[in-house]
Design an enzyme around this catalytic site. Sequence first.
Site: not given
Length: 495
Positions: A346-347
Amino acid sequence: MVLCSVIENILDQLTFKEGEPMLFSSGLFWVIFLVFLPVYAALKKRRRQMTVFVIAFSLFFYYKSSGWFVLMLTATSIFDWVLSRLMERTDTRWKRRLCLSLSLLASLGILAWFKYANFFMWNWQQMVGGNFEPLDIILPVGISFYTFQSVSYMIDVYKHRVKTTRTWMDYAFFLTFFPALVAGPIVRADYFLPQLEENRSATKTMVYMGLWLIILGVVKKAIVADYLAQYNDLIFVVDPATGIPAYSGFETMMGIIGYTMQIYCDFSGYSDMAIGLALIMGFRLAQNFNFPYKSRNLTDFWRRWHISLSTWLRDYIYIPLGGNRKGTARTYVNNFATMVIGGLWHGAAWKFVFWGAMHGAGLAVHKASRPWLGRIGDSWPVKALSWLVTFMFVMLLWVFFRADTFGDSVAVISHAFSDFDVAYAMPFVAVRWLWLIIMAVIVISHILPTDFWQRAAAWFVRSPWIVKLLVFVVVVQLVLELQGEDVAPFIYFQF
């Protein structure tokens, strides 16, 4: 002169502008899609021409979203397809492994460079000392989604789960299919490619169901999520001087709850629109959300939230690690590792690693508690408490998703509880009454039984065209009334 001006305006609209990706919720997309659709319908029975046309449109769509990174997407599709063909034409194990390794190295290497280079180099500098200057790297929109599709396809070909496509165009159609290209759902080859082979036209029911999902997605995204964001964004701003949010604890808690609903409506709204667009074109995409906030435990939550990602992580990370086949302790470790990888997907930040790790730990705790939970029964108080614990756990972890840094996340949560005062409730109601009404609508939508929404969809499909038009006009009017100054990008565009 007027004609020249019109042409210039059209060309300007069709040119990539940094920071202005093409969105399903924008008027420009729907104007272009309405031009695309009749041409697509005319070419539908001519499979080769239809395939070329959709690939061209998908690449244009990606160009409008991420500029000349469209060339990298095209190169990835060619490289993967060539390697998949070489892999299928040989039974020699080392040659097949070499083809798979080259594909994974290229796809994951590109993803690692664009998404994680600065993150890993910054952490290395922190360990060895020195001043780190971040590289000027622009993250291509949707790279995580199409990379996972590419990886799953190559692994499935290697394991003989699917046959490689006969032509590059079929593979490019699968990889670049514009409804799911930039924010999912993650499309699996064994589910999608047979539909391309059959090339069936959309039935009237599919078209109307697609329209229903598009309208539902617009309501979720452009009305609910974007309106809630106008307040939610305020409470996640932490004053650098004091280290605390500017709003009271009560208002901060409302913003945390609001973001919990916003991210669901934003992402599930995109998924609804993507699935609806595909249905109108005659293709079915897998369900991506199933009322996740009804969950009474984390295992159930991950069966309902971002289903295409959770099943991908299960099939290509958790099971290859050993799944639950190597004892209880190893099962917990595999769960934890899978969710950490999911968080990092996700990041590139420690807050996402922490978010994934906490979900992994929560899943392990739930699995370990199953024998004890089975003995206390399933009464309404138990169901209510189980739901509350699950919802609070998920809600507080969303703060790490939204806040700018890990420290800001801790500050927001601490402030929400330490400065909480119900005296702010009535002033909040007076100022944010519409925000509260929209929140109540989301809560009610989850409380209603699932078959209510199935019946609503069936009613819309059967309703006369005048009713469909009226519903559409009402939704458009609500969007115009509640929209902000700019069309807000989808939250998952950044992933």
